[in-house]
Structures are given as structure tokens and as C-alpha cells.
Design a protein around this motif. Structure first.
Motif, PDB file in Angstrom:
ATOM      1  N   GLY B 600       0.819  -1.219   0.000  1.00 57.07           N
ATOM      2  CA  GLY B 600       0.000   0.000   0.000  1.00 57.07           C
ATOM      3  C   GLY B 600       0.839   1.249   0.000  1.00 57.07           C
ATOM      4  O   GLY B 600       1.867   1.350  -0.686  1.00 57.07           O
ATOM      5  N   CYS B 601       0.422   2.166   0.829  1.00 62.54           N
ATOM      6  CA  CYS B 601       1.006   3.507   0.725  1.00 62.54           C
ATOM      7  C   CYS B 601       2.109   3.751   1.728  1.00 62.54           C
ATOM      8  O   CYS B 601       2.461   4.895   1.978  1.00 62.54           O
ATOM      9  N   GLY B 602       2.661   2.746   2.309  1.00 60.39           N
ATOM     10  CA  GLY B 602       3.839   2.997   3.150  1.00 60.39           C
ATOM     11  C   GLY B 602       3.538   2.953   4.635  1.00 60.39           C
ATOM     12  O   GLY B 602       2.392   2.801   5.047  1.00 60.39           O
ATOM     13  N   PRO B 603       4.579   3.096   5.448  1.00 62.32           N
ATOM     14  CA  PRO B 603       4.456   2.942   6.892  1.00 62.32           C
ATOM     15  C   PRO B 603       3.531   3.996   7.478  1.00 62.32           C
ATOM     16  O   PRO B 603       3.423   5.089   6.930  1.00 62.32           O
ATOM     17  N   PRO B 604       2.898   3.672   8.543  1.00 64.84           N
ATOM     18  CA  PRO B 604       1.927   4.593   9.120  1.00 64.84           C
ATOM     19  C   PRO B 604       2.622   5.866   9.615  1.00 64.84           C
ATOM     20  O   PRO B 604       3.682   5.815  10.210  1.00 64.84           O
ATOM     21  N   GLY B 624       8.081  -9.854  25.142  1.00 66.03           N
ATOM     22  CA  GLY B 624       9.522  -9.876  24.924  1.00 66.03           C
ATOM     23  C   GLY B 624       9.895 -10.029  23.468  1.00 66.03           C
ATOM     24  O   GLY B 624      10.976 -10.493  23.134  1.00 66.03           O
ATOM     25  N   ALA B 625       8.979  -9.663  22.591  1.00 65.72           N
ATOM     26  CA  ALA B 625       9.267  -9.790  21.159  1.00 65.72           C
ATOM     27  C   ALA B 625       9.719  -8.436  20.613  1.00 65.72           C
ATOM     28  O   ALA B 625       9.521  -7.397  21.235  1.00 65.72           O
ATOM     29  N   CYS B 626      10.292  -8.497  19.413  1.00 69.14           N
ATOM     30  CA  CYS B 626      10.820  -7.283  18.793  1.00 69.14           C
ATOM     31  C   CYS B 626       9.948  -6.930  17.590  1.00 69.14           C
ATOM     32  O   CYS B 626       9.799  -7.730  16.669  1.00 69.14           O
ATOM     33  N   LEU B 627       9.350  -5.744  17.632  1.00 73.64           N
ATOM     34  CA  LEU B 627       8.438  -5.329  16.557  1.00 73.64           C
ATOM     35  C   LEU B 627       9.054  -4.173  15.783  1.00 73.64           C
ATOM     36  O   LEU B 627       9.473  -3.185  16.383  1.00 73.64           O
ATOM     37  N   THR B 628       9.130  -4.359  14.460  1.00 74.25           N
ATOM     38  CA  THR B 628       9.625  -3.251  13.626  1.00 74.25           C
ATOM     39  C   THR B 628       8.655  -3.027  12.483  1.00 74.25           C
ATOM     40  O   THR B 628       8.135  -3.983  11.900  1.00 74.25           O
ATOM     41  N   ILE B 629       8.405  -1.782  12.209  1.00 68.54           N
ATOM     42  CA  ILE B 629       7.544  -1.425  11.072  1.00 68.54           C
ATOM     43  C   ILE B 629       8.368  -0.509  10.173  1.00 68.54           C
ATOM     44  O   ILE B 629       8.863   0.530  10.625  1.00 68.54           O
ATOM     45  N   GLU B 630       8.541  -0.944   8.935  1.00 64.98           N
ATOM     46  CA  GLU B 630       9.418  -0.184   8.040  1.00 64.98           C
ATOM     47  C   GLU B 630       8.802  -0.098   6.643  1.00 64.98           C
ATOM     48  O   GLU B 630       7.824  -0.788   6.333  1.00 64.98           O
ATOM     49  N   ALA B 631       9.397   0.673   5.857  1.00 66.70           N
ATOM     50  CA  ALA B 631       8.921   0.814   4.480  1.00 66.70           C
ATOM     51  C   ALA B 631       9.340  -0.389   3.669  1.00 66.70           C
ATOM     52  O   ALA B 631      10.457  -0.908   3.847  1.00 66.70           O
ATOM     53  N   LEU B 638       5.822  -5.238   8.312  1.00 68.63           N
ATOM     54  CA  LEU B 638       5.819  -5.397   9.767  1.00 68.63           C
ATOM     55  C   LEU B 638       6.581  -6.679  10.102  1.00 68.63           C
ATOM     56  O   LEU B 638       6.329  -7.730   9.536  1.00 68.63           O
ATOM     57  N   ARG B 639       7.513  -6.510  11.015  1.00 68.35           N
ATOM     58  CA  ARG B 639       8.311  -7.681  11.414  1.00 68.35           C
ATOM     59  C   ARG B 639       8.128  -7.924  12.903  1.00 68.35           C
ATOM     60  O   ARG B 639       8.375  -7.014  13.702  1.00 68.35           O
ATOM     61  N   LEU B 640       7.728  -9.118  13.223  1.00 65.35           N
ATOM     62  CA  LEU B 640       7.603  -9.499  14.621  1.00 65.35           C
ATOM     63  C   LEU B 640       8.549 -10.673  14.878  1.00 65.35           C
ATOM     64  O   LEU B 640       8.403 -11.741  14.283  1.00 65.35           O
TER      65      LEU B 640
END
Lengths: 228, 654
Positions: B600-604, B624-631, B638-640
Motif C-alpha cells: 500500500g502507501c507505506g508505513p503509518p 519480549g518480542a521485537c516489533l519493527t515497522i518499516e517501508a 511489519l516484522r515481529l
């Protein structure tokens, strides 16, 4: 030929809503409705339907027992169970007793109708959770084939499950594995380079093996108890 | 510690020992009375005339060639050891006995006033007997050096009278002493053969057989004490010493008898004699080694120590003295004389012990010990007394009684020890089982508390979840329901209520015990949202790998993963204007990786509901997880990442 549907549901509001939904479908006919275990037995004595929908939470009896009897006496073509949450343990027991699938209460009308149609067509719906459940009860044989072991909730069978019907083929095992991973039937067919129908057949076979296995077990159990 | 209790326990064993001793004493007294009555039926010759004459002529002859003059001879009482009375008298002496007439026996036909038999009870060392000038008996030739006769009595038959002389018979006795010995003549009896024979036999019994019997009993008790010592694996102090004392005593007493003639080589005789003499002192030493640590030390530890220190040099002193040029008897007397203070010290210590721990058995023990000492002293006196020459030694009787009682003491002590040990063992065992039970109860409580706590935690989590999720959604639905259908379509309310149901299903599903594998959880979610995704015109690409056991989730993770995925999907549906949504599940070396990518249109950006984003991050942090949201160019990824120790993909194993 219209598809006759019988509904066993003790909550009359649900039943009413469902009957109203089905009434609008041209090729469906509601064969009957029962609100309790006893009423259901009476209904099934009179009527044979194409699709039977059973609510497991009946006040005066066990829905699963009803399913078993309906299967034994061939009172329905396909049997579905009603469930609010799709709690897998119950559903699996229902399937072992002869059900062909389950329906979530609160499904949209269209989904409900298509599910009924699919059940009548002989499709056996399977969920990843059910597949995982089945996989966890598979035991590897020395020959490399896979067997369905005896279920944990039933009493141990008199005869060991070395019945040929209890053994899954490796292809069936693969299908089950992919379902457990969340793939839908179309995707599995693409992955295994077969048709969707083949996959559906595999699933049907798995279920019938489960039911046959359970039927064998049920017969032995009945013999053990002196019913037969 | 348990003295009074074990007292009553020991009653039966103590009584047996005391009863045995009582019976023993009664038997001894009766037997003694019997022999005394025998003596009364024989006639003793109380006195004799004594001359110490020695000449070459008087030796070696069967007939007294030179008449002896008895007019100035002294009268001595029998028994007589002339060496004590008259040390310078020389080694050869003569005794002249007037034998009394025996009263006639009315049962016999003829009257025979003249005695026919003479019994000399003891003689040292060689003797010749003459009647009417003729030799009637000799033990052997009087050689140089003089040979020793054994200690047995001599029964002589008197020859018939020469002529019809009814006067009293005169018996002349020549006694020669061997070198190093004090010569002497014992008691002399006259009478019928039967009576004297009886006297001889009873004498033999008391001097020989009784000694053998007591020696045998003492040796048996010594063996028993030795076995007891071995049972304690050598831990009991003094038991070995006591057993040795018993063996020494048994052997030594046997040697005392010496009624049979000496056989065997001279050196063996000499060695036997030496060992027998050593035995007397060593017996006392071994007795001390037993008594001091066991019966003196508890009351007077210092005295016990002194006694123990004094014993070893005392033991060594004996052989030194006996092998010295001193006469055997003198050396022995000196050595045993030195033993007396040792014996008295032990008696004193024992007395104090018995005073502090009074009991019937202890008193009996002390009494027998004192008896033992007294008999020892008595025997020593007998040995050196001229007036008791030939008398019986009494020591071995005291020894028997002492050893019997001591053995019984040790056995009952051992029995007490065993009993106490068993009781202690039982106590310990019961205490142990009590503790174990306590521990088990404590453990069960602990696990119950743990379970309760876990349950409370779980409930808390569920409540929080329902509050956050379902609570807010139902509220929304309620608010929506108040909006008339003319303003907003009813489908919106339906959608909200469907969300509520899904939310509830999700919450309930996360509690399922079977909802533990990431692939299944995501697959179930897919089934549920498939239709809504499709109706939104979104294509779902499913790229879930077979991650095996690495995909197993705990319950808190299940809910968090589902919510994050749901939220991300909602964002993609509502705001991202995407056409494809792909979900992948992989096992990496850092853990389990879930990726959700849309085109879609990219990261929020801040225009999106920061609340939703905050929620996702919070949920990821919670587990205890690592969440990253990137373009994702285009779109958003979204990476969990759920950390796992081992992330190698395994084939599905159940």
C-alpha cells in the motif's frame, strides 16, 4: 430435488433465525426442528434429511450421542455441528462420532448457506486446528506408514488399531500437514500439482478413515459392553 | 541416660547371672562340706618330731643304717615348711611320726587297731618313707640335684606288723628339697583305704578337676568376650584385654595343678613355669586394662589414666624379675606385691563408680572383684605360709564367678546398646518420615499456591484483554447502535458486532490448550478473516514455512501475535489502500519471525491512529518480542521477532 435440512437446537431464537434464513433459499427445505434430545430422537425416527445440524449443548442429552445414533441408523446424509467458538476438542469428538463438519453460530447468512451446500455436496470442511489435532495423534509405524492412534478421550480399544483403514497414506499426511500450516485447499492443490478435487478427496478419505476407525472401535466397544 | 529404663529391661538377664552364681556357690559349699566330712573320718597326725640331719651315709640307702637320735628333736606341727621356720636347716630333713591307732570297725570281724594306710597330702620335693627301719615307699632316688615329685598326694600301704605288737606305729619320713625350692611335708592322715582313697579323690577333684572345670569356663567366657569384641569391630575398649585376661587365667591355673609327673624336655618345663608365673601378673594387668576405661574412667578419669599408665611397665617388670637371678618364688612374690597397689587403686575406682551408678549388678560386680583380690592375697599367703602348705588355691573359683558376671554384664550392656541403637534408629526413621511428609505437604501447598498464582495471573490477563479488546468494542457497538440507520448504514453496526464476536473467539481460542503452534494459530485466524479480506478486494499470500517445534507458542504469545497481526491487517485494509497482503512465518537463528507485508502507501505516519500503533508495540514488549515497522518500497513491512534459543527448522515431529 430440494435439500432437506433438519435443525436440532434448543435456543429457539437461534433456531428461528436460522429457519428464517433458510426459508428464503429456493432449493432448501427445512425438514424439521427439535429443541431437545428426546424431541430429536422422535424427529429422526420420522424424518430422514440430507443435512442434519446439531447443537452440542442440548439440555437433556449429549449432542454427540445423537450424532452417533443418527449415523448408525442412517438418518442423515451429512451431519454438521453448531458451535459458538469452534472449540476444537468438541468438534473433533463430534467428527469422530460421525459429523462431517461444523458451523460457527453467527456466521453470515451467505456463509451458512454455502456451508450447508458444501456439506450436502460431500465436502468435509477442515480447519488448521483440527488438522493439528489429528497430526498430534498420529503415530509412525516401522514400515514408514502412519497410523491413527487410539483417541485420548475414549476408553482404550479392545483391538489395537492396526486396521488398514486407520493408516494414512503419506500423501494424506502431507495434505494434513499443509492444512495445519494454514494453507487453503486451492493453495495445497497448486503446491502438490494436483486438482482441488483430489485434495478434497484426500480430506474426505482422512475423515472417513477417522470415522471408520472410530466405527470399528465403536463396534468393538459395543461388543465389549454387550450391546451387540 | 536411659539407665533406669534399661535397669528394668535387664532384670531378667541380671537375675539369670546372679542365680547361676548363687547355685554355683551352693554347689561349692556342699561339695566342700562333703570333703570336710571325709576328712573327719580320717585321722590326722597333728605333729611330728623334726631333725635336720644330712650325711653322705644317710643318703642312698634303703635301710636306715645309722640310728637316729630323736631325744632332742623338736616337735613341729604338720604341715611344715622347714625352710620358713628354720632357714639354715639344709636341704635334707627327717620327720618322725607316731601314727595313732584307728578305732576298730565293729562291722568287721577282726579288730585291727593298727592303721593300714597313710595319706601324705603334699610333699616337696622328694620323699622316702620308712617303717621299722625299712623303706616302704620312695618317690625316686635322692639324686644330686634332687628331683621334684609332682604335687599329688601319696597314699602308702603300711606293712603288716612285725610280730604281734599292738603298739603305735612309727613312720619315719625323709624329705629332700630340690634347689631353689622350700622343702616341706604336708598333712598326714591315717585310716582305712576306702576313706583315704576317698580323701585322695576328693583332693584330686578340688585340686585338679575343679581347676580344669573353672579354667574351661573362664576360657569359654574369654572366647565369648572375644567374639563380642569382634562384633563391635574392635571399638570396645578393654574387651580384648579382658578376653586375654581370661585366656591367661585359664592356662595359668591349669599349670598350677601339676599333679601328674613332669614329662617333656626340661626347657619346656622351664618355659611353662615361667609363663605360668608371668600369667599371674599379666592377668592383673589385663584386668586393669579392661576395668580402667570401662568402670573407673566414667567416675574418676584421672585415676583411670594413672592406672593405665602404670600397667604397661608393670607388665614388663614381671619377666624381668622372673628371669633375674632372684629365686622364682621371691621374684613372683615381689612382683605380685607391687600389683597390690594397682589392684587397690582399681578397687577404689570401681567402688566410686558403683557408688555413682548403683544397681544390683554393679554391686555384685564390685563384690566379686574384691573377692578376686582377696582370694589372690589368700593364695599368695598360702603359697608362702608354712602352716597352709598343701592347701587348696581358691583364686580360680573367684575367677570363675568374676568372669561369669563380667560376661553377663558385657552381654547385657551390648544388648542395651543394640536396643538403644534400634530405638534411636526407629526414632530417627519416624522423624525422617515425619519430615518427609511435612516436606511433601509443604511441596503440595507450594505447587497449589503456584498454580493459584498462575491462575490469578491468567485471569488478570484475560480480564485485561477482555476489557481492552471486547469491552471497548462492545462500547463502540453500543454507540453505533444509537446512530439511526438513516445516518449510517446498519452494516457498520453489524461489522462492529462481528468484530466483537471475533474478538471473543480470539480470546477464547487463545486459551485452548491446542492453540500452541504459530502456524495453526495464524491459519485459524486466516480462516476467520478470509472472507472480510476477500470482500475488501485484498489478495492474501500465504507463505508459512514448516517451522516445527520452533513454532510453539506460550499462551500470552498467542494472543499478542493474533492482535498484532489483526491490527496490522486492519491498517492495511482501512488505510493502506493495498492490493496484496502477504504473511510469512519463518524460523531464523534469532527466533521465530512473522512478517506481514502490504503493497500500500507505506508505513503509518502520525495521521494513523497512534493508539493502535502504541498498542502493537506494547503487546510486543509484553511478550519480549521485537516489533519493527518499516517501508517495503512499496508498502509497509511489519516484522515481529519472537526470540527462541534454537531456531533451526525441524521436520514436524509430534
Amino acid at each position: 430435488m430440494p435439500i432437506s435440512i433438519a435443525i436440532i437446537e434448543d435456543d429457539f431464537r437461534f433456531a428461528g433465525l436460522m429457519i428464517r434464513s433458510l426459508a428464503g433459499v429456493p432449493d432448501f427445505v427445512v425438514a424439521g426442528h427439535a429443541g431437545s434430545y428426546q424431541q430429536a430422537l422422535a424427529l429422526l425416527d420420522i424424518v430422514r434429511c440430507d443435512v442434519l445440524v446439531v447443537d452440542l449443548g442440548l439440555p437433556d442429552g449429549d449432542g454427540i450421542d445423537l450424532i452417533r445414533q443418527a449415523r448408525a441408523n442412517d438418518r442423515a446424509g451429512s451431519i454438521l455441528v453448531f458451535t459458538v467458538f469452534g472449540a476444537e476438542e468438541k468438534v473433533l469428538r463430534a467428527i469422530e462420532s460421525g459429523a462431517d463438519g461444523y458451523l460457527l453460530k453467527g456466521t453470515s447468512e451467505t456463509d451458512l448457506i454455502s456451508a450447508l451446500r458444501q456439506a450436502h455436496a460431500g465436502e468435509s470442511p477442515i480447519s488448521p486446528a483440527i488438522a493439528r489435532h489429528l497430526l498430534s495423534r498420529i503415530r509412525q509405524t516401522d514400515a514408514g506408514r502412519v497410523d491413527l492412534s487410539s483417541p485420548p478421550v475414549q476408553p482404550p480399544p479392545v483391538t489395537e488399531s492396526t486396521h488398514p483403514a486407520d493408516q494414512l497414506t503419506s500423501r494424506e499426511h502431507t495434505v494434513l500437514q499443509l492444512v495445519a500450516q494454514g494453507f487453503i485447499v486451492d493453495e495445497i492443490a497448486t503446491q502438490l500439482a494436483v486438482s482441488v478435487n483430489t485434495i478434497r478427496t484426500h480430506i474426505r478419505n482422512i475423515y472417513s478413515k477417522l470415522q471408520v476407525g472410530r466405527r470399528v472401535q465403536a463396534i468393538s466397544e459395543a461388543q465389549r459392553r454387550g450391546y451387540l | 541416660m536411659s539407665e533406669p529404663h534399661s535397669e528394668t529391661d535387664r532384670t531378667s538377664t541380671r537375675n539369670i547371672g546372679l542365680w547361676l552364681l548363687f547355685l554355683f556357690a551352693v554347689a561349692a559349699v556342699l561339695a566342700f562340706q562333703g570333703s570336710e566330712s571325709l576328712k573327719r573320718r580320717a585321722l590326722a597326725v597333728p605333729t611330728a618330731a623334726f631333725q635336720a640331719i644330712d650325711s653322705a651315709e644317710l643318703r642312698q640307702h634303703d635301710v636306715i643304717a645309722v640310728p637316729l637320735d630323736w631325744s632332742s628333736a623338736a616337735t613341729v606341727t604338720l604341715p611344715d615348711v622347714w625352710g620358713y621356720r628354720n632357714p639354715g636347716a639344709g636341704s635334707q630333713v627327717w620327720y618322725r611320726l607316731e601314727l595313732p591307732t584307728v578305732p576298730s570297725d565293729p562291722t568287721k570281724d577282726r579288730i585291727s587297731p593298727r592303721p593300714t594306710w597313710v595319706l601324705i597330702d603334699r610333699v616337696r620335693s622328694m620323699v622316702h618313707a620308712y617303717v621299722d627301719g625299712r623303706l616302704i615307699w620312695e618317690g625316686g632316688p635322692i639324686t644330686d640335684p634332687v628331683q621334684r615329685l609332682p604335687n599329688s598326694p601319696i597314699l602308702l600301704a603300711l606293712p603288716p606288723p612285725v610280730g604281734h605288737d599292738d603298739s603305735a606305729t612309727t613312720l619315719l619320713v625323709r624329705v629332700a628339697a630340690a634347689p631353689g625350692e622350700r622343702g616341706g611335708l604336708g598333712r598326714v592322715y591315717v585310716g582305712e583305704h576306702a576313706v583315704l582313697r576317698g580323701l585322695l579323690d576328693s583332693g584330686r577333684f578340688w585340686h585338679v578337676e575343679a581347676v580344669y572345670i573353672t579354667s574351661a569356663i573362664i576360657t569359654v567366657t574369654a572366647i565369648y568376650i572375644l567374639m563380642l569384641w569382634r562384633q563391635t569391630r574392635g571399638n570396645a575398649t578393654g574387651y580384648l584385654a579382658l578376653a586375654s585376661a581370661g585366656f591367661i587365667w585359664g592356662l595359668r591355673n591349669v599349670n598350677l595343678t601339676r599333679w601328674s609327673p613332669a614329662t617333656g624336655p626340661q626347657w619346656l618345663e622351664w618355659l611353662g613355669g615361667l609363663l605360668a608365673s608371668c600369667g599371674s601378673g599379666w592377668f592383673i594387668a589385663c584386668l586393669g586394662l579392661f576395668l580402667a576405661p570401662n568402670y573407673v574412667a566414667p567416675a574418676m578419669p584421672r585415676l583411670a589414666r594413672y592406672i593405665t599408665w602404670a600397667i604397661w611397665p608393670f607388665m614388663l617388670l614381671g619377666p624381668i624379675l622372673l628371669l633375674s637371678p632372684m629365686a622364682r618364688a621371691e621374684a613372683l612374690a615381689l612382683w605380685l606385691g607391687l600389683a597390690l597397689p594397682l589392684l587397690l587403686a582399681m578397687a577404689f575406682g570401681l567402688a566410686v563408680f558403683v557408688w555413682r551408678n548403683p544397681s544390683g549388678t554393679h554391686f555384685a560386680f564390685l563384690a566379686l572383684y574384691l573377692l578376686l583380690i582377696s582370694l589372690n592375697v589368700y593364695d599368695n599367703a598360702t603359697l608362702r605360709s608354712p602352716t597352709r602348705f598343701g592347701d587348696m588355691y581358691l583364686n580360680h573359683f573367684g575367677g570363675v564367678a568374676f568372669f561369669i558376671l563380667t560376661t553377663q554384664l558385657l552381654v547385657s550392656r551390648y544388648g542395651d546398646l543394640l536396643r538403644d541403637f534400634r530405638r534411636l534408629n526407629a526414632t530417627l526413621e519416624s522423624r525422617l518420615s515425619d519430615r518427609e511428609r511435612e516436606l511433601a505437604i509443604r511441596h503440595r501447598e507450594l505447587s497449589r499456591l503456584e498454580a493459584d498464582r498462575a491462575q490469578l495471573e491468567e485471569r488478570g490477563r484475560i480480564m485485561r484483554d477482555l476489557h481492552d479488546g471486547l469491552g471497548s468494542q462492545l462500547t463502540l457497538a453500543l454507540l453505533q447502535s444509537r446512530v439511526p440507520a438513516t445516518v449510517e448504514p446498519a452494516a457498520k453496526l453489524e461489522g462492529l458486532l462481528q468484530d466483537c464476536l471475533d474478538e471473543l473467539r480470539l480470546a477464547i481460542y487463545s486459551l485452548e490448550p491446542t492453540a500452541s503452534h504459530a502456524a495453526t494459530v495464524l491459519g485459524t485466524w486466516r480462516q476467520r478473516v478470509a472472507s472480510s479480506i476477500e470482500s475488501a478486494g485484498l489478495k492474501l499470500v500465504w507463505a508459512v514455512d514448516d517451522v516445527g517445534e520452533a513454532g510453539l507458542l506460550v499462551q500470552s504469545e498467542v494472543l499478542a501475535v493474533l492482535r498484532i497481526v489483526q491490527e496490522a491487517t486492519n491498517n492495511a485494509l482501512r488505510h493502506a489502500r493495498a492490493s496484496t497482503l502477504s504473511l510469512s512465518l519463518k524460523a531464523t537463528d534469532r527466533g521465530l519471525l512473522i512478517e506481514l507485508t502490504d503493497d500500500g502507501c507505506g508505513p503509518p505516519v502520525s495521521t494513523l491512529s497512534g493508539h493502535g500503533l502504541q498498542n502493537m508495540h506494547r503487546r510486543a514488549d509484553d511478550i519480549g518480542a521485537c516489533l519493527t515497522i518499516e517501508a517495503a518500497h512499496p508498502g509497509t513491512r511489519l516484522r515481529l521477532l519472537l526470540p527462541r534459543p534454537v531456531a533451526a527448522p525441524n521436520p514436524e515431529a509430534t
